[in-house]
Design an enzyme around this catalytic site. Structure first.
Site, PDB file in Angstrom:
ATOM      1  N   LYS A 201       0.828  -1.212   0.000  1.00  0.00           N
ATOM      2  CA  LYS A 201       0.000   0.000   0.000  1.00  0.00           C
ATOM      3  C   LYS A 201       0.864   1.265   0.000  1.00  0.00           C
ATOM      4  CE  LYS A 201      -2.819   3.128   0.244  1.00  0.00           C
ATOM      5  NZ  LYS A 201      -4.163   3.522   0.504  1.00  0.00           N
ATOM      6  N   GLY A 252      -1.414  17.247  -2.694  1.00  0.00           N
ATOM      7  CA  GLY A 252      -2.188  17.281  -1.461  1.00  0.00           C
ATOM      8  C   GLY A 252      -2.868  15.953  -1.211  1.00  0.00           C
ATOM      9  N   CYS A 255      -2.953  11.019   1.309  1.00  0.00           N
ATOM     10  CA  CYS A 255      -2.303   9.751   0.952  1.00  0.00           C
ATOM     11  C   CYS A 255      -0.942   9.982   0.318  1.00  0.00           C
ATOM     12  CB  CYS A 255      -3.204   8.984  -0.005  1.00  0.00           C
ATOM     13  SG  CYS A 255      -4.918   9.053   0.498  1.00  0.00           S
ATOM     14  N   ARG A 322      -7.677  18.501   2.592  1.00  0.00           N
ATOM     15  CA  ARG A 322      -6.538  18.078   3.412  1.00  0.00           C
ATOM     16  C   ARG A 322      -5.211  18.242   2.656  1.00  0.00           C
ATOM     17  NH1 ARG A 322      -8.487  12.329   5.393  1.00  0.00           N
ATOM     18  NH2 ARG A 322      -9.124  12.273   3.213  1.00  0.00           N
TER      19      ARG A 322
HETATM   20  N1  SAJ Z   1      -1.212  15.053  -8.886  1.00  0.00           N
HETATM   21  C1  SAJ Z   1      -0.274  15.720  -9.672  1.00  0.00           C
HETATM   22  N2  SAJ Z   1       0.041  15.201 -10.898  1.00  0.00           N
HETATM   23  C2  SAJ Z   1      -0.516  14.069 -11.373  1.00  0.00           C
HETATM   24  C3  SAJ Z   1      -1.451  13.369 -10.571  1.00  0.00           C
HETATM   25  C4  SAJ Z   1      -1.775  13.891  -9.316  1.00  0.00           C
HETATM   26  O1  SAJ Z   1       0.268  16.758  -9.272  1.00  0.00           O
HETATM   27  O2  SAJ Z   1      -0.194  13.685 -12.511  1.00  0.00           O
HETATM   28  C5  SAJ Z   1      -1.579  15.574  -7.543  1.00  0.00           C
HETATM   29  C6  SAJ Z   1      -3.078  15.870  -7.384  1.00  0.00           C
HETATM   30  O3  SAJ Z   1      -3.419  17.125  -7.908  1.00  0.00           O
HETATM   31  C7  SAJ Z   1      -3.249  15.779  -5.884  1.00  0.00           C
HETATM   32  C8  SAJ Z   1      -2.224  14.704  -5.478  1.00  0.00           C
HETATM   33  O4  SAJ Z   1      -1.338  14.592  -6.570  1.00  0.00           O
HETATM   34  O5  SAJ Z   1      -2.906  16.986  -5.229  1.00  0.00           O
HETATM   35  C9  SAJ Z   1      -2.809  13.352  -5.145  1.00  0.00           C
HETATM   36  O6  SAJ Z   1      -3.892  13.043  -6.014  1.00  0.00           O
HETATM   37  P1  SAJ Z   1      -4.098  11.639  -6.727  1.00  0.00           P
HETATM   38  O7  SAJ Z   1      -5.311  11.764  -7.553  1.00  0.00           O
HETATM   39  O8  SAJ Z   1      -2.858  11.208  -7.392  1.00  0.00           O
HETATM   40  O9  SAJ Z   1      -4.273  10.591  -5.539  1.00  0.00           O
HETATM   41  P2  SAJ Z   1      -5.162  10.571  -4.187  1.00  0.00           P
HETATM   42  O10 SAJ Z   1      -4.292  11.056  -3.076  1.00  0.00           O
HETATM   43  O11 SAJ Z   1      -6.467  11.217  -4.355  1.00  0.00           O
HETATM   44  O12 SAJ Z   1      -5.398   8.981  -4.029  1.00  0.00           O
HETATM   45  C10 SAJ Z   1      -4.272   8.120  -3.929  1.00  0.00           C
HETATM   46  C11 SAJ Z   1      -4.445   6.936  -4.903  1.00  0.00           C
HETATM   47  N3  SAJ Z   1      -3.194   6.188  -4.989  1.00  0.00           N
HETATM   48  C12 SAJ Z   1      -2.626   5.849  -6.181  1.00  0.00           C
HETATM   49  O13 SAJ Z   1      -3.089   6.190  -7.242  1.00  0.00           O
HETATM   50  C13 SAJ Z   1      -1.401   5.010  -6.125  1.00  0.00           C
HETATM   51  C14 SAJ Z   1      -5.581   6.030  -4.431  1.00  0.00           C
HETATM   52  O14 SAJ Z   1      -5.657   4.872  -5.255  1.00  0.00           O
HETATM   53  C15 SAJ Z   1      -5.347   5.610  -2.969  1.00  0.00           C
HETATM   54  O15 SAJ Z   1      -6.402   4.793  -2.491  1.00  0.00           O
HETATM   55  C16 SAJ Z   1      -5.298   6.869  -2.138  1.00  0.00           C
HETATM   56  O16 SAJ Z   1      -4.178   7.657  -2.595  1.00  0.00           O
HETATM   57  C17 SAJ Z   1      -5.161   6.493  -0.675  1.00  0.00           C
HETATM   58  O17 SAJ Z   1      -6.153   6.623   0.065  1.00  0.00           O
HETATM   59  O18 SAJ Z   1      -4.095   6.016  -0.274  1.00  0.00           O
END
Ligand code: SAJ
Length: 406
Positions: A201, A252, A255, A322
Site C-alpha cells: 500500500k 495534497g 495519501c 486536506r
Molecule cells: N497530482 C499531480 N500530478 C498528477 C497526478 C496527481 O500533481 O499527474 C496531484 C493531485 O493534484 C493531488 C495529489 O497529486 O494533489 C494526489 O492526487 P491523486 O489523484 O494522485 O491521488 P489521491 O491522493 O487522491 O489517491 C491516492 C491513490 N493512490 C494511487 O493512485 C497510487 C488512491 O488509489 C489511494 O487509495 C489513495 O491515494 C489512498 O487513500 O491512499
C-alpha cells in the site's frame, strides 16, 4: 454482522458498499455530529455516486452509531497521520480503535485494519494491544490487513472494480476475509502476509509521489530553459515504456503527500529518492508563489490583492482540502509577509480562509491575475470568463493565448 469503525472518506463508502451488497453492517464513529448527520439521512462529503449508494445501503438496513458492537468481524478505517518531526506513521487512532474493539469483541472475532500503515506497524503497535487484553492472536482473535486503494473522485467505481490485497497470518483467515470483500469487489483479491500488505500500500502511493515529483522537476528544468514541459511529456509518453505524470502546483490529500514519508521516517538512510521527491513536491507551492511574483512584475501588476487563487481543495472535483497546495501556498505567503491573495472554490461553501469568495463571477471581477490551482470542471466549462485576465494555469487546461504556466 460487520462493525465498520471510522466513517470517514474510506470507512463510509466501504460500509455502504457492503450493506448494499447484502452484508449486515453497523457503522461506528466517535463523532456524534457525523453519526447524527448520517442518521438524519445525509452523506457527510461529496463524492460521485455516494448519495445513491447511501440510499441503497439505508434501504438494505445499515445502521450508524457511536457505540462499538458485539460482533464477529470489525473493519477499522481510521486516519493514520504522520508525525511531522520524525516522519513516522502515527498509529494512535488505529491503536485507540483496536483498544475499544477489545472492550466488546467476543473470542474468535476477526479484526481487519483498512487504514494505511507502514510496514511493521501492526506488529509493533497493534499486536501488543490485543495480547495485553488477554487475546491470543490466531486462537482467540484473527488479525488482518486489507489496505484500501480507492481514489477520491471515483471511489464508488474503484471500490467495485479495483484489485485488492489482504494480508493475514493464516491463509485460511485471509481467504475468509477475501470472501467478505468479494461480496462487492469484482477485482482480483490477492491474499498475502500482513507486512507485505502494509508495504504494498505504501509503495503504491510512493510510486505515484515519485513520478509526480519527476514531472515537477521537469517543469522546473523546462521553466529555467524556456522549454514546453507539457509537449515534452506528451511526446515522451508516446514511447511504449515511458509514462510520466503531470506537473502541478503541489501534492495534497491524505495519501500521496503523507504515506511516502513513512518510508523516509523508517528507513532514513535508504529512502533517498523518496525523501528528495517528497521535498520536491512540498516545494511546489513556493515555486508557484515565485511564479506569481514574476508574472505580476512582467505585467506591471502591483496589487497582490488583485491576484486570485482558483481552487482550495487538494484536487479536482472533490470537496477535500486536506494538505491542499492552495492552503500550503497561503501559509507560505504569510511567511513571506505578503497577505491578501483572493481565493475561490465552488466545492467549499464555508468560509475557511481570508478573502474567500463564493461566486465565480465576483471573484473574477475583482482579480487581474487568476492562478488555476485546481482543475475543477467548473473552470474548464467557463474558460471564456478568463478572457482579458492574466492567467497562470498550473494544470495546462486553459486554452487561451498568452496563458502562463508553472
Ligand atoms: N497530482 C499531480 N500530478 C498528477 C497526478 C496527481 O500533481 O499527474 C496531484 C493531485 O493534484 C493531488 C495529489 O497529486 O494533489 C494526489 O492526487 P491523486 O489523484 O494522485 O491521488 P489521491 O491522493 O487522491 O489517491 C491516492 C491513490 N493512490 C494511487 O493512485 C497510487 C488512491 O488509489 C489511494 O487509495 C489513495 O491515494 C489512498 O487513500 O491512499
Amino acid at each position: 454482522m460487520i462493525n465498520v469503525i471510522g466513517l470517514g472518506y474510506i470507512g463510509l463508502p466501504t460500509a455502504l458498499m457492503m450493506a448494499s451488497h447484502g452484508v449486515e453492517v453497523i457503522g461506528t464513529d466517535y463523532n456524534k455530529e457525523l453519526v447524527a448527520t448520517l442518521n438524519a439521512g445525509h452523506t457527510t462529503f461529496k463524492e460521485k455516486g455516494l448519495d445513491e449508494l447511501f440510499d441503497a445501503a439505508v434501504k438494505a438496513g445499515i445502521k450508524f452509531t457511536t457505540e462499538y458492537q458485539v460482533t464477529d468481524t470489525y473493519i477499522v478505517s481510521v486516519p493514520t497521520p504522520y508525525d511531522k518531526f520524525s516522519k513516522k506513521v502515527d498509529a494512535c487512532y488505529v491503536v485507540a480503535a483496536v483498544k475499544d474493539v477489545m472492550k466488546v469483541c467476543p473470542k474468535g472475532a476477526t479484526v481487519v485494519i483498512e487504514s494505511t500503515v507502514s510496514p511493521g506497524t501492526i506488529e509493533k503497535y497493534v499486536r501488543p494491544v490485543i495480547e495485553e487484553n488477554g487475546f491470543k492472536i490466531g486462537n482467540d482473535l484473527n488479525l488482518v490487513h486489507a489496505p484500501e486503494r480507492i481514489i477520491p473522485g471515483n471511489m464508488v467505481y474503484e471500490l467495485l472494480h479495483n484489485n485488492r490485497t489482504i494480508g493475514a497470518d493464516d491463509k485460511a483467515i485471509g481467504e475468509k476475509v477475501k470472501e467478505l470483500y468479494a461480496s462487492f469487489c469484482q477485482g482480483e483479491i490477492v491474499v498475502t502476509d500482513i507486512k507485505t500488505a502494509e508495504m504494498t500500500k505504501v509503495v503504491e502511493n510512493t510510486f505515484r509521489a515519485v513520478n509526480i515529483a519527476f514531472a515537477n522537476e521537469l517543469a522546473k528544468i523546462c521553466r529555467h530553459d524556456n522549454m514546453d514541459v507539457y509537449e515534452i511529456i506528451r511526446i515522451c509518453n508516446m514511447h511504449p515504456r515511458v509514462n510520466i505524470l503531470q506537473p502541478g502546483p503541489g501534492v495534497g490529500g491524505h495519501c500521496i503527500s503523507v504515506d511516502p514519508w513513512f518510508l523516509v521516517g523508517d528507513y532514513p538512510s535508504l529512502a533517498k529518492v523518496i525523501d528528495e521527491s517528497m521535498k520536491t513536491n512540498d516545494g511546489m507551492p513556493d515555486f508557484v508563489l515565485n511564479r506569481i511574483y514574476e508574472i505580476m512584475k512582467e505585467n506591471g501588476l502591483k496589487d497582490i490583492s488583485r491576484v486570485g487563487l482558483y481552487g482550495l481543495t487538494y484536487k479536482e472535483n472533490v470537496d477535500d482540502m486536506r494538505e491542499s497546495p492552495t492552503l500550503q501556498l497561503l501559509e507560505s505567503q504569510e511567511r513571506h509577509l505578503a497577505p491578501g491573495l483572493k481565493v475561490y472554490d465552488p466545492f467549499i461553501e464555508k468560509d475557511v480562509v481570508e478573502n474567500q469568495y463564493h461566486s465565480l463571477d465576483t471573484f473574477l471581477d475583482e482579480c487581474d491575475l487568476v492562478v488555476i490551482m485546481v482543475k475543477h470542471n467548473e473552470i474548464k466549462e467557463n474558460v471564456d470568463k478568463l478572457n482579458g485576465k492574466v492567467v497562470l494555469d498550473c494544470h495546462n487546461i486553459i486554452n487561451l493565448p498568452g496563458v502562463y504556466h508553472i
